[in-house]
Motif scaffolding. Structure first.
Motif, short mmCIF file in Angstrom:
data_model
loop_
_atom_site.label_atom_id
_atom_site.label_comp_id
_atom_site.label_asym_id
_atom_site.label_seq_id
_atom_site.Cartn_x
_atom_site.Cartn_y
_atom_site.Cartn_z
N MET A 1 0.83 -1.21 0.00
CA MET A 1 0.00 0.00 0.00
C MET A 1 0.86 1.26 0.00
O MET A 1 0.46 2.30 -0.51
CB MET A 1 -0.92 0.00 1.22
N GLU B 1 -9.56 -10.59 0.15
CA GLU B 1 -10.50 -9.47 0.27
C GLU B 1 -9.72 -8.16 0.39
O GLU B 1 -10.03 -7.16 -0.26
CB GLU B 1 -11.41 -9.64 1.50
N VAL B 2 -8.70 -8.18 1.25
CA VAL B 2 -7.89 -6.97 1.45
C VAL B 2 -7.25 -6.55 0.13
O VAL B 2 -7.17 -5.36 -0.20
CB VAL B 2 -6.79 -7.22 2.51
N LYS C 1 -8.28 -6.53 -2.69
CA LYS C 1 -9.18 -5.82 -3.61
C LYS C 1 -9.08 -4.31 -3.41
O LYS C 1 -9.56 -3.54 -4.24
CB LYS C 1 -10.62 -6.30 -3.42
N THR C 2 -8.46 -3.90 -2.29
CA THR C 2 -8.35 -2.45 -2.04
C THR C 2 -7.04 -1.89 -2.58
O THR C 2 -6.78 -0.70 -2.44
CB THR C 2 -8.41 -2.17 -0.53
N GLU D 1 -5.00 -0.11 -8.50
CA GLU D 1 -5.54 -0.95 -9.59
C GLU D 1 -4.44 -1.51 -10.49
O GLU D 1 -4.66 -2.48 -11.20
CB GLU D 1 -6.60 -0.20 -10.42
N ARG E 1 -3.79 -4.74 -8.52
CA ARG E 1 -4.88 -5.45 -7.84
C ARG E 1 -5.14 -6.82 -8.45
O ARG E 1 -5.13 -7.85 -7.77
CB ARG E 1 -6.14 -4.59 -7.90
#
Length: 892
Positions: free
Chosen positions: A548, A583-584, A586-587, A590, A593
């Motif tokens: 991130m 799931e994480v 997906k944030t 892009e 991702r």
């Protein structure tokens, strides 16, 4: 032929002639009754049966009983081939309805149950599809022995029970009466060598626990073989359940090595401990340790598992693999390949025409780098070579130094590290020889030395942790190349060790915003390998934060793609456990991702053979996208990672990949050769070889490079002459293209890995167990090869050393009770799948007899050719302890 009823007057002498008579088929008599076709004897039978049917309906109970008894006698004693319906059943067909109607009118009595039994057997051929009448009448009938009506009847009942069970489950009706019947059927099947059918029935009625009480000494091996083989094709969670039952059965009959393998397959360390605690034979425990060492997991013995301190130390030594180097060199001496080879011996340039060899005489840094790798791969683990370990005498002026400096900057890193590869597994002399490079004033050389220390310690564990002590100080140095050397060294040395100390040293780097991207990427990969398949939360969080924190431009870099891979390695083969992390993901940005999604999915289901996930990945590959999408490459590799679990899946995946080649976009075509190489690693299948050979001349140079490297992986450690020939021709074809020539050289080194004594196949123990660290190393290289130009042909060529995690001697070395090598005759041949076959079928075919130590190729299996010794492991691979057979008598 149906035997005569004793009451009928026909003599037995006439009977033999009758059975030979062919039924008359004269066209003139067509209009006469069809009965004329039957021999006299059949007519006799038919009349008798019709008479019994009438008498059954007689009001006199004595007559009824007699008629039922005779009818039963006829049906029971009628034997016929499996393909045709037994005669009595055939002649009773028209009366089935009559008997059914009469049964309904009867009052409850023993006779009524008796008739129900007969109706149940008649329903075998008579009842309409889906009516389940055979089962209905069986439940209404007497509780007698099922088996006396024959196998076919029991099989039919089992089929009807599974349908009935499903129906009652949906209606939530009671099933006790069914379960009683199941007990009888299972007991019957287990007595009559039909273990697979018993297992199938119990799976249908979801009660496999019953199996444990029905197996005995004679049939438990075949039952368990069927259970473990079918587990690959069952949906979760049934597969785990089936293996648990197999584990229980093996434990019940003290087949500990098999139980241990199932425990390892399920990655259940609790069960591994249980196996050690249940067994009191020290020799057998030593064999368990060899199995654990080959699988490559860290495992600490405690006093509950082994009581004596000295014994425990000896056993822990085996688990720590400290004898691996010794065993490997024993094999090399026996096969007489100790003589060091030079890269020229591998290239065999003299076999080619003039033009290619002319271009090769120039000393270019790229060609020297290739020679460094070839030399390292070929002499891996032998402790001597002709480039790096040459003694420095005064005249040559320190030869090993000379070769090192024939490489440019980052090339020196790989060159220094190659010394670690040559001394692979030999920690003491390895550290002593690498030590001199630590005093160099060239950072690249120090980086290589650090990496070399990690390589020497690969899959060898040691109480004093030399690798951590040496590499720990260099992790936080200024120079990025030194840091990468130390970090990657730790990743290779401690793969699978889940070492907390290293985690606390490496996680801060991930969250350091100032750290360069390449350092972060290698840190993530090392952590992924150290915690491979552990689902460790803290490491996962650290890697997620690192992803991130990075800027857009950095996430576009080729090396950034290794960070999602490291996240995938944490969940290698762990299936559903990955979902929270997915799931994480997906944030994420892009850019990365989808790439992250594909990588996580493919790692989590690696080696499971899950068909649905393969379809999912194929779906992603069918889309035609813009040029800069990167997620399809990992999806293609994912297909191979998931499908490599069993032979059938491999064949199907190879066909699917052929289609992707024809219809896929460029970025898919670049990944297909790598996927093929992964599916058949160290297993040179001819069809795959031809496909790769075709692709190695592809117009797109990236596809050609991937194909060439994959040819090397396909033949890794096999010395396959056909692949070696192909690569020689390619080296003359590409003699002007430095990049492709480099790939050809690497592939040549791989084919002759360890002079043909090593394998890269992550599967072992008869293709049953998958070593997570080995697979982790291979996948890391595969993902790096998705962008050849930036990584392998750039300055990160040392990612090739990740393959060391998968390198294992492909040997069978038999040792005696004191663990000294012992030569015995063994038969080595192609393994045959004998699941569910009757009797004691041969497990290998086309065998030759050799004396150990011997080499095992992919798909080979060995068995002892002497009765003198008993092997302590059911699967003859790697180190096998033999103990003398007390019942053995020499034939004079």
């Amino acid at each position: 032929m149906a035997p005569q009823d004793p009451n009928t007057p026909s003599g037995s002498g006439k009977r033999d002639e009758e059975s030979v008579k062919v039924p008359a088929k004269d066209p003139k008599k067509k209009d006469e009754k069809k009965d004329e076709d039957l021999s006299e004897e059949d007519l006799e039978l038919k009349k008798n049966l019709e008479l019994y049917v009438e008498r059954v309906q007689d009001p006199n109970p004595a007559l009824q009983r007699n008629a039922l008894e005779s009818m039963r006698q006829e049906i029971r004693t009628s034997t016929s081939s499996m393909t045709s319906v037994p005669k009595p059943l055939k002649y009773l067909r028209p009366h089935y309805g009559t008997l059914k109607a009469f049964y309904e009118t009867m009052a409850d009595s023993d006779l009524k149950k008796y008739l129900a039994d007969i109706l149940s057997v008649l329903a075998l051929t008579m009842s309409a599809e889906g009516e389940r009448e055979s089962l209905k009448y069986r439940l209404l009938g007497s509780e007698g022995d099922i088996g006396s009506w024959g196998h076919e009847y029991v099989r039919n009942l089992a089929g009807e029970i599974s349908q009935e069970y499903a129906k009652r489950q949906s209606e939530e009706a009671p099933i006790d009466d069914l379960m009683e019947l199941v007990q009888q059927i299972v007991a019957f099947h287990m007595k009559h060598n039909a273990e697979p059918e018993a297992v199938d029935l119990l799976m249908e009625v979801e009660d496999l626990d019953l199996l444990v009480e029905h197996v005995d000494k004679t049939n438990f091996k075949r039952t368990c073989l069927y259970l473990t083989s079918s587990a690959r094709y069952l949906p979760g969670p049934d597969d785990i359940l089936v293996l648990d039952i197999a584990y229980l059965i093996y434990m019940k009959f003290e087949e500990y090595p098999n139980a241990l393998q199932i425990a390892l397959f399920l990655d259940n360390l609790q069960n591994v401990r249980q196996v050690f605690q249940s067994c009191d034979d020290l020799l057998r425990k030593k064999q368990f340790c060899y199995i654990l060492a080959r699988h490559g997991i860290s495992f600490e013995l405690d006093d509950e598992m082994v009581a004596e301190d000295d014994d425990r130390e000896a056993l822990q030594d085996i688990i720590n693999n400290s004898k691996l180097s010794e065993g490997y060199l024993t094999l090399a001496r026996d096969i007489e390949v100790m003589e060091a080879k030079t890269p020229e011996d591998i290239y065999k340039a003299h076999l080619l025409d003039g033009r290619a060899s002319a271009g090769a005489s120039v000393d270019s840094a790229r060609q020297n780098l290739a020679a460094t790798f070839v030399n390292a791969f070929v002499n891996a683990g032998f402790g001597q070579d002709k480039l790096m370990t040459v003694p420095s005498d005064a005249s040559s002026g320190g030869n090993s130094g000379n070769w090192l400096f024939k490489n440019k900057e980052h090339g020196k890193t790989s060159a220094a590290a190659s010394l670690g590869m040559i001394l692979l597994w030999d920690v003491d002399s390895g550290l002593a020889q690498i030590d001199k490079y630590f005093h160099s004033n060239d950072n690249h050389v120090i980086a290589g030395a650090l990496l070399g220390v990690g390589i020497v310690n690969c899959s060898i564990k040691n109480d004093c942790d030399p690798a951590l002590a040496l590499l720990g100080e260099y992790i936080d140095k200024e120079d990025p190349s030194i840091r990468i050397g130390a970090i990657m060294g730790l990743g290779i040395a401690y793969a699978g060790a889940q070492n907390e100390q290293i985690r606390s040293k490496l996680t801060p780097i991930l969250n350091d915003a100032k750290a360069p991207l390449d350092v972060v990427a290698f840190t993530a990969i090392s952590l992924g390998l150290i915690y491979v398949g552990s689902c460790n939360e803290e490491v996962a969080q650290a890697i997620i934060f690192a992803l991130m924190d990075r800027s857009d431009s950095e996430l576009g870099e080729p090396l950034a793609r290794l960070i999602p891979l490291s996240l995938g390695l944490l969940y290698l083969g762990k299936q559903e456990s990955v979902e929270a992390t997915a799931e994480v993901s997906k944030t994420f940005n892009e850019k990365i991702r989808k790439h992250c999604d594909m990588t996580l999915l493919s790692c989590a289901y690696a080696g499971t053979g899950n068909v649905l996930k393969v379809q999912n990945l194929l779906g992603h590959c069918s889309q035609h996208l813009e040029k800069n999408e990167t997620h399809q490459g990992p999806a293609v590799l994912g297909i191979a990672m998931i499908a490599m679990a069993e032979e059938l899946g491999v064949e199907m995946a190879i066909r699917s990949l052929e289609h992707l080649l024809q219809y896929g976009e460029q970025n898919i075509r670049r990944a297909v050769p790598l996927a093929l190489g992964l599916l058949c690693i160290s297993n040179p299948k001819v069809n795959v070889m031809d496909t790769l050979s075709r692709l190695s001349h592809d117009t797109d140079s990236e596809v050609a490079m991937a194909a060439v490297i994959s040819l090397g992986l396909l033949g890794a450690g096999t010395n396959n002459a056909r692949i070696a020939g192909m690569l020689r021709n390619l080296s003359s074809y590409y003699y002007k293209d430095a990049s492709l020539l480099f790939c050809v050289r690497i592939a040549q080194g791989l084919v002759h890995l360890g002079k043909g004594l090593l394998t890269l196949n992550p599967y072992h123990s008869d293709r049953f167990l998958l070593s997570p660290t080995a697979l982790g190393g291979i996948i890391t290289l595969m993902h790096a090869c998705l962008d050849m130009k930036a990584i392998i042909l750039g300055k990160y060529h040392y990612v090739l050393y990740f393959l060391i995690l998968a390198m294992q001697p492909r040997m069978l070395l038999t040792v005696d009770e004191n663990l000294k090598p012992l030569s015995v005759p063994v038969r080595v041949g192609q393994a045959v799948d004998v699941v569910g076959q009757a009797g004691r079928p041969k497990t290998i075919t086309g065998f030759q007899t050799h004396s150990t130590p011997v080499l095992l190729a992919a798909g080979d299996r060995a068995e002892l050719a002497t009765e003198k010794y008993i092997p302590l492991s059911p699967i003859l691979e790697g180190f096998v302890i033999l103990k003398e057979n007390p019942d053995y008598r020499e034939d004079n």
